[in-house]
Design a protein around this motif. Structure first.
Motif, PDB file in Angstrom:
ATOM      1  N   ASP A 178       1.170  -1.274   0.168  1.00 55.20           N
ATOM      2  CA  ASP A 178       0.043  -0.015  -0.081  1.00 55.20           C
ATOM      3  C   ASP A 178       1.215   1.059   0.037  1.00 55.20           C
ATOM      4  O   ASP A 178       1.158   1.079   1.135  1.00 55.20           O
ATOM      5  N   VAL A 179       1.071   1.763  -0.827  1.00 56.59           N
ATOM      6  CA  VAL A 179       1.842   2.875  -1.231  1.00 56.59           C
ATOM      7  C   VAL A 179       1.072   4.185  -0.261  1.00 56.59           C
ATOM      8  O   VAL A 179       2.608   5.113  -0.251  1.00 56.59           O
ATOM      9  N   GLY A 180       0.296   4.260   0.097  1.00 58.36           N
ATOM     10  CA  GLY A 180      -0.349   5.041   0.811  1.00 58.36           C
ATOM     11  C   GLY A 180       0.238   5.732   2.208  1.00 58.36           C
ATOM     12  O   GLY A 180       1.040   6.373   3.284  1.00 58.36           O
TER      13      GLY A 180
ATOM     14  N   MET B  58      -0.114  -4.156  -5.610  1.00 58.72           N
ATOM     15  CA  MET B  58       0.229  -2.774  -4.940  1.00 58.72           C
ATOM     16  C   MET B  58      -1.671  -1.647  -4.522  1.00 58.72           C
ATOM     17  O   MET B  58      -1.677  -1.865  -5.784  1.00 58.72           O
ATOM     18  N   HIS B  59      -1.719  -1.030  -3.995  1.00 53.17           N
ATOM     19  CA  HIS B  59      -2.483  -0.091  -3.999  1.00 53.17           C
ATOM     20  C   HIS B  59      -2.472   0.493  -3.852  1.00 53.17           C
ATOM     21  O   HIS B  59      -1.361   1.614  -3.328  1.00 53.17           O
ATOM     22  N   LEU B  60      -2.802   1.500  -5.084  1.00 57.26           N
ATOM     23  CA  LEU B  60      -2.040   2.651  -5.678  1.00 57.26           C
ATOM     24  C   LEU B  60      -3.736   4.033  -5.620  1.00 57.26           C
ATOM     25  O   LEU B  60      -4.979   3.673  -5.578  1.00 57.26           O
ATOM     26  N   TYR B  61      -3.172   5.438  -4.705  1.00 56.77           N
ATOM     27  CA  TYR B  61      -3.266   6.247  -4.568  1.00 56.77           C
ATOM     28  C   TYR B  61      -2.534   7.269  -4.194  1.00 56.77           C
ATOM     29  O   TYR B  61      -1.372   6.906  -4.142  1.00 56.77           O
ATOM     30  N   ASN B  62      -3.531   8.235  -4.322  1.00 55.75           N
ATOM     31  CA  ASN B  62      -2.028  10.018  -3.092  1.00 55.75           C
ATOM     32  C   ASN B  62      -3.006   9.984  -2.458  1.00 55.75           C
ATOM     33  O   ASN B  62      -4.419  10.025  -1.872  1.00 55.75           O
ATOM     34  N   THR B  63      -2.083  10.532  -1.541  1.00 59.58           N
ATOM     35  CA  THR B  63      -1.822  11.711  -0.410  1.00 59.58           C
ATOM     36  C   THR B  63      -0.536  12.055   0.507  1.00 59.58           C
ATOM     37  O   THR B  63      -0.151  12.207  -0.319  1.00 59.58           O
ATOM     38  N   THR B  64      -1.047  13.417   1.017  1.00 60.61           N
ATOM     39  CA  THR B  64      -0.350  13.784   1.599  1.00 60.61           C
ATOM     40  C   THR B  64      -0.459  13.755   3.965  1.00 60.61           C
ATOM     41  O   THR B  64      -1.676  14.235   4.387  1.00 60.61           O
TER      42      THR B  64
ATOM     43  N   HIS C 190      -7.834   8.784   0.958  1.00 58.09           N
ATOM     44  CA  HIS C 190      -7.126   7.702  -0.323  1.00 58.09           C
ATOM     45  C   HIS C 190      -7.659   8.719  -1.803  1.00 58.09           C
ATOM     46  O   HIS C 190      -9.187   8.240  -2.305  1.00 58.09           O
ATOM     47  N   GLU C 191      -7.053   9.683  -1.700  1.00 62.45           N
ATOM     48  CA  GLU C 191      -6.823  10.519  -2.942  1.00 62.45           C
ATOM     49  C   GLU C 191      -6.989   9.773  -4.590  1.00 62.45           C
ATOM     50  O   GLU C 191      -6.213   8.952  -4.468  1.00 62.45           O
TER      51      GLU C 191
ATOM     52  N   ARG D  40     -10.543   6.764  -2.505  1.00 65.88           N
ATOM     53  CA  ARG D  40     -11.988   6.980  -2.325  1.00 65.88           C
ATOM     54  C   ARG D  40     -13.324   6.960  -3.519  1.00 65.88           C
ATOM     55  O   ARG D  40     -12.698   7.579  -4.585  1.00 65.88           O
ATOM     56  N   PRO D  41     -14.256   7.363  -3.495  1.00 65.95           N
ATOM     57  CA  PRO D  41     -15.393   7.494  -4.439  1.00 65.95           C
ATOM     58  C   PRO D  41     -15.059   8.965  -4.938  1.00 65.95           C
ATOM     59  O   PRO D  41     -14.403   9.980  -4.413  1.00 65.95           O
TER      60      PRO D  41
END
Length: 337
Positions: free
Chosen positions: A171-173, A198-204, A213-214, A250-251
């Motif tokens: 999970d990269v996040g 891999m679980h992929l999304y982006n965040t800070t 999870h953006e 997320r949706p």
């Protein structure tokens, strides 16, 4: 070859599986569905040429959402429940011909007693290994970040050593929120081909408590604290040869890119691979009602194929689709929905 996948967590209406098609996925990872949806899932995947994968628990038929998944206790009853749900998910995955099963590991909830922790870990991983071997479905543990005794890349590498039927779902996040010294590249370098999805999304760190999870897109800048996915994802794939990358955001909300844009961009990044990378072996597809097309451990091609944790002193992680909440004070306490 690395396949593009998407989690059912991207759906605002979890029963409307057609909402997944805009991403043009080759894999869909289904999470927390009741037994009554399994025939629909099987028909959907067969109709659209999609390989299913499962994120435990599936099936899940309890009236209340699952809030705690504690495979390493320390409550024996919770550990037994987690193993029971894992076994049911692996059996279901074998019936569906699923690419893999993902489970959260270890228990991310405080307290974190040292006494007995190694035994809890060994017992769960040995049981998961046996299930994977028996049913011909890889079981992938997902990296979380709450437990002080097991959260770094080296921790996961050591825990998975000697369990060839198991792997890591990176999970990269979750890795990103641990900080640069423990980020996704550290996991990829330490575990290599043990990373099988891999679980992929982006965040800070700043945005996570409210936005979770953006969806990943090209406009997210490392200068703002996001993962630089355009450079990072090809490097992660070169290091690991992961058979699947699963979008787990997320949706989508107003202002987010359209699903078609997200899927096309990530698919293009997946294509930026050195051609000399081989793909790790894994189970072949199953015929409905029939045996797996290869026995576990035998050579053959592999068609590739949450939650909650928190970095100490950092934002709590949440599952895609979980309502936003304020970052808690005190010890990390993830929610599992």
């Amino acid at each position: 070859m690395t396949l593009l996948g998407v989690s059912s967590g991207v759906l605002a209406d979890r029963t409307d599986l057609t909402g997944l098609l805009a991403y043009e996925p080759e894999v869909v990872e289904f999470y927390n569905y009741p037994r009554s949806m399994l025939a629909t899932i099987e028909r959907f995947c067969a109709r659209h040429g999609i390989r299913p994968a499962l994120h435990a628990p599936v099936p899940y038929d309890e009236p209340r959402p699952l809030r705690r998944f504690a495979p390493t206790g320390p409550d024996p009853q919770e550990a037994a429940t987690a193993l029971r749900l894992t076994e049911a998910t692996v059996r279901c995955a074998a019936d569906l011909g699923a690419l893999h099963v993902v489970v959260h590991f270890p228990s991310p909830y405080p307290p974190y007693p040292l006494a007995g922790f190694d035994s809890w870990c060994r017992d769960f991983l040995d049981a998961a290994c046996g299930l994977a071997r028996e049913h011909g479905v890889p079981v992938l543990v997902e990296n979380l970040s709450a437990h002080p005794l097991l959260h770094t890349a080296e921790h996961y590498r050591d825990a998975l050593a000697g369990h060839p039927e198991l792997g890591l779902c990176l999970d990269v996040g979750h890795a990103h929120l641990l900080g640069p010294e423990h980020g996704p590249l550290g996991y990829a370098r330490a575990l290599g081909p043990v990373v099988r999805s891999m679980h992929l999304y982006n965040t800070t760190s700043a945005r996570y408590p409210e936005h979770g999870h953006e969806p990943a897109h090209a406009g997210q800048s490392a200068a703002d604290g996001y993962l630089p996915l355009a450079e990072l994802l090809p490097e992660l794939l070169d290091l690991t040869g992961a058979p699947a990358v699963v979008l787990e955001h997320r949706p989508p909300a107003p202002g987010d890119p359209e699903p078609e844009q997200i899927g096309r961009w990530i698919r293009a990044l997946i294509g930026h691979r050195r051609p000399d990378r081989s793909t790790p072996d894994g189970p072949g597809p199953r015929t409905p009602g029939g045996p797996a097309l290869r026995t576990p451990g035998s050579p053959g091609p592999r068609t590739p194929g949450g939650p909650a944790a928190r970095t100490p002193g950092g934002p709590a992680l949440r599952t895609p689709g979980e309502p936003a909440r304020t970052a808690p004070t005190g010890p990390p306490r993830p929610a599992h929905t």
